[in-house]
Write an enzyme that holds these catalytic residues in place. Sequence first.
Site, short mmCIF file in Angstrom:
data_model
loop_
_atom_site.label_atom_id
_atom_site.label_comp_id
_atom_site.label_asym_id
_atom_site.label_seq_id
_atom_site.Cartn_x
_atom_site.Cartn_y
_atom_site.Cartn_z
N ASP A 1 -46.93 29.42 17.43
CA ASP A 1 -47.84 29.95 16.41
C ASP A 1 -47.27 31.29 15.96
OD1 ASP A 1 -49.79 30.95 14.82
OD2 ASP A 1 -51.43 30.77 16.27
N TYR B 1 -54.18 34.05 20.55
CA TYR B 1 -55.19 33.69 19.55
C TYR B 1 -54.55 32.76 18.53
CZ TYR B 1 -58.45 34.19 15.60
OH TYR B 1 -59.32 33.96 14.56
N LYS C 1 -50.28 34.84 7.11
CA LYS C 1 -50.14 36.28 6.85
C LYS C 1 -49.03 36.63 5.84
CE LYS C 1 -52.95 37.55 10.71
NZ LYS C 1 -53.08 36.92 12.01
C1 LIG Z 1 -54.11 35.67 12.24
C2 LIG Z 1 -53.70 34.59 13.16
C3 LIG Z 1 -54.22 33.29 13.05
C4 LIG Z 1 -55.32 32.94 12.08
O1 LIG Z 1 -54.95 33.09 10.76
P1 LIG Z 1 -56.11 33.21 9.63
O2 LIG Z 1 -55.34 33.31 8.36
O3 LIG Z 1 -56.88 34.44 9.98
O4 LIG Z 1 -56.91 31.98 9.74
C5 LIG Z 1 -53.71 32.31 13.87
N1 LIG Z 1 -52.75 32.58 14.76
C6 LIG Z 1 -52.23 33.81 14.90
C7 LIG Z 1 -51.14 34.04 15.89
C8 LIG Z 1 -52.69 34.85 14.11
O5 LIG Z 1 -52.19 36.08 14.29
#
Ligand SMILES: *Cc1c(COP(=O)(O)O)cnc(C)c1O
Length: 432
Positions: free
Chosen positions: A239, A145, A267
Amino acid sequence: MQARDKSAQLFEEAKNYFPGGVNSPVRAFKSVSGPPLFIKRGYGCRITDEDDNQYIDFCCSWGPLILGHNHPAVRDAVLDTVVKGTSFGTPNKLGNQLGKLMIENNAFVEKIRFVSSGTEAVMSAIRLARGVTGKNKIIKFEGCYHGHVDSLLVKAGSGLATFGISTSAGIPPSFAQETIVLPLNQPSILEEALLFNEDIACVIIEPIPANNGLLLQDLGFLRYVQSTCYRHKVLLIFDEVISGFRVGFEGAAGYYDVQPDIVTYGKIIGGGMPVGAFGASKEIMGHVAPEGNVYQAGTLSANPVAMAAGYAVIQELLKEGFYTELEEKTKWFTQQIEDYCHGKGYEMSMPHVGSIFWVSFSRAPIQAADQIDAANMEKFKVLHHELLQRGVYLGPSGYEVGFISTAHSRTDLEEAIEKICECMDIVFSNES
Ligand SMILES: *Cc1c(COP(=O)(O)O)cnc(C)c1O
């Protein structure tokens, strides 16, 4: 445990204002039972809902709260900053401080740009990769994701190495066709896709896929992805919005010692405030405006309050033994539960890395999204419900991972272990 009447009432009200009553879909408890909890307060590892029920929290705001809720250092930093004004739309010293701390202690990025969410970081990183290479298509992996970026809300089309199809309405097929979706942990398919397509700008991967269960990859696969991208002159994006600063100060790149070309963060770096970032070598970041021609901007980017919160958290992470202690605690926690469950013959396991864990209703190692049996989500639903009754909060979906923070003491974890084991007995009681 009291009823959850107030949460239920507030949820009914919220449905008048927000689609599905929420401002982010998983919060709606659609894959578990009952109304979502309306939380009014958090302290340490515990949260309190509007009905005054308390829960040991393993969701931790979906990952950011590595120090737990309402950590005094973070709270003080925010309070000290907020009294001087919240945003100026100018550079500020706190941004320098956080940037410096992040870069000087991280061998994998030389420059960064702050944004306001993980999604924004990923979207910008993709644009940067396209801007640097002059190519258009991207490769992603099924089960990873990357936020709600248009071209990444895509799953595999029919056949391997074909173009993706969108998983959301509102995404033009022409966008989805710029994305190729491949299965995780299958090296030869990546090679094939790169040979077959000349127009690939980048490969994006969650080096620790933790948004669709915890799909721990073999180090060999990550190394292969890295070297294959290098050979094909395609940029590799890690990511690390969830793994960054979670499995170590240098994230998964440092944990596995694999160098990506671009890294995204989110995060944890905001300490509970909205912050994201993307980083790379000086050369690649030189393509970002105003130095280069890849446009990227943000009204509230690097605002002082968010920078202060992030700085307060990141500083703590550099303390001697921070990560080893957290990882040991997580190992012990998951081991206790597994030992109990395996002793009873229950078909489950708790894969974990750093302070991330996942409740899997399988004993086989799971490394790809299609190995997860959707039928097992019924078990998770029972587990989640029973745990709420006993004051333990897991993210409301069996595909979500849990987090352990420094605020989860051994005593808190012992309490949680006992309750989780008790609930596992209920989950598996219909089976035997
Ligand atoms: C949480 C997450 C996102 C999205 O971040 P948001 O702050 O919710 O937009 C993208 N990539 C990964 C791997 C994530 O865990």
